[in-house]
Design an enzyme around this catalytic site. Sequence first.
Site, PDB file in Angstrom:
ATOM      1  N   HIS A 231       0.852  -1.200   0.000  1.00  0.00           N
ATOM      2  CA  HIS A 231       0.000   0.000   0.000  1.00  0.00           C
ATOM      3  C   HIS A 231       0.883   1.242   0.000  1.00  0.00           C
ATOM      4  O   HIS A 231       2.076   1.187   0.306  1.00  0.00           O
ATOM      5  CB  HIS A 231      -0.954   0.011   1.199  1.00  0.00           C
ATOM      6  N   ASP A 358      -4.011 -19.590  11.332  1.00  0.00           N
ATOM      7  CA  ASP A 358      -2.892 -20.192  12.053  1.00  0.00           C
ATOM      8  C   ASP A 358      -2.981 -19.857  13.543  1.00  0.00           C
ATOM      9  O   ASP A 358      -2.975 -18.686  13.930  1.00  0.00           O
ATOM     10  CB  ASP A 358      -1.578 -19.672  11.468  1.00  0.00           C
ATOM     11  N   SER A 373       1.828  -5.463   6.647  1.00  0.00           N
ATOM     12  CA  SER A 373       1.490  -5.171   5.258  1.00  0.00           C
ATOM     13  C   SER A 373       2.712  -5.393   4.370  1.00  0.00           C
ATOM     14  O   SER A 373       3.822  -4.986   4.685  1.00  0.00           O
ATOM     15  CB  SER A 373       0.990  -3.731   5.110  1.00  0.00           C
TER      16      SER A 373
END
Length: 422
Positions: A231, A358, A373
């Site tokens: 991003h 997980d 990210s």
Amino acid sequence: MKLRIRKITGILLLVILFSAAFYPPVQKYFHIPHNVTIFEGQTLEFPEFTTIFTHDKSAVTVNNDKQGVTGLASSTSDVSLQAMGLPIKSTEVTVYPELKVIPGGQSIGVRVHTDGVLVVGYHLMETDAGKVSPGESSDIRVGDSIIKMNGKAIKEMSDVQPVVQEAGKNGKPIKFEIKRNGRKMEKELTPVKGKGDQRYHLGLYIRDSAAGVGTLTFYEPESKKYGALGHVISDMETKEPIEIDKGEIIKSNVTSIEKGLTGEPGEKLARFSNDKKVLGDIVKNTQFGIFGTLKDQLEEHREIEPLEIGLSHHIKEGPAEILTVVEGDEVKRFNIDIISSTPQQSPATKGMVIKVTDKELLDKTGGIVQGMSGSPIIQDDKIIGAVTHVFVNDPSSGYGCHIEWMLNDAGIDLKDKTKEAS
């Protein structure tokens, strides 16, 4: 009587058509794409009830083991399918040259210097005329980049004050060249003194750099071009994308985790490594992350095998993995599910919805946290995208972007054998 028979027949036909729409072979037929892209060596699978009766043998070969075609050479082929001896569909298969990249997952420090200096706020000063901000009155806006003042290039904050003081002493306005949303324009501003102050001021808060942490997504081993974050980097005050002049990525270590909770996104807390080793430069800041060139192949990745690329139409709902760091500098694999994925013909950031499954990762982070990210998403031994954003109301879930858009912004042309920027 005849009218009643027609109505019954019509209803029966509707029932049959409606039922057929849910019949698995029919559903699979509608999912056969009209055109699709694969790489040399990759296989495109077709439904089991079909057979391939025509194709360009120089571009693709029939793969009987996987009921599909495998790309041979960079080209385009019309692959015709039949079922029960009848032709049913033709699919255009474009084959790109083989491309593999090294998956990332490392925690990286990010330092960027703005193009010019960035206006991040207004400063009201007490004067004999009351409280004023010359910058605000001059229509210089928060989010603007100051590129020049009186013809002098402005690279950093220390370039500003000499021009301001000289103009103030001469009682003349300063001619500004600014950049706003990619467009250059000119403004004028006359600096003023505050009460009891001997220095002149613009009435602007400015910044020339920013720093943070994120995750490396991939790099191409030949060119060493990389992509990270997934991003855009935005200024924390203006929330606007930062136009960068230069930048660098630095090795970093995760020191602790602030676990994500509903309504409160978590965060990786990391510090730059003691040696502050610069891993590479930053030349682009786009909606899909930061991009540049590594100085060298990463030491911990010398034994990592490159992965194939999985384009958006290759992605399946179901199990996948992400690579990321939750402690120190160790990259680990964690299980996720692809909840949904939208094949995209043009760049868009929210290509996938993912959910962390997980247990270890959920226990440590609550799911997706800030700083994660850019973590690469892997499915069927292919890199398919990167983690981008967390859902604020469900930290176990978030968005991912498709890998093709990051490759494009990195200057890696999918169609080019040399993998140089197009």
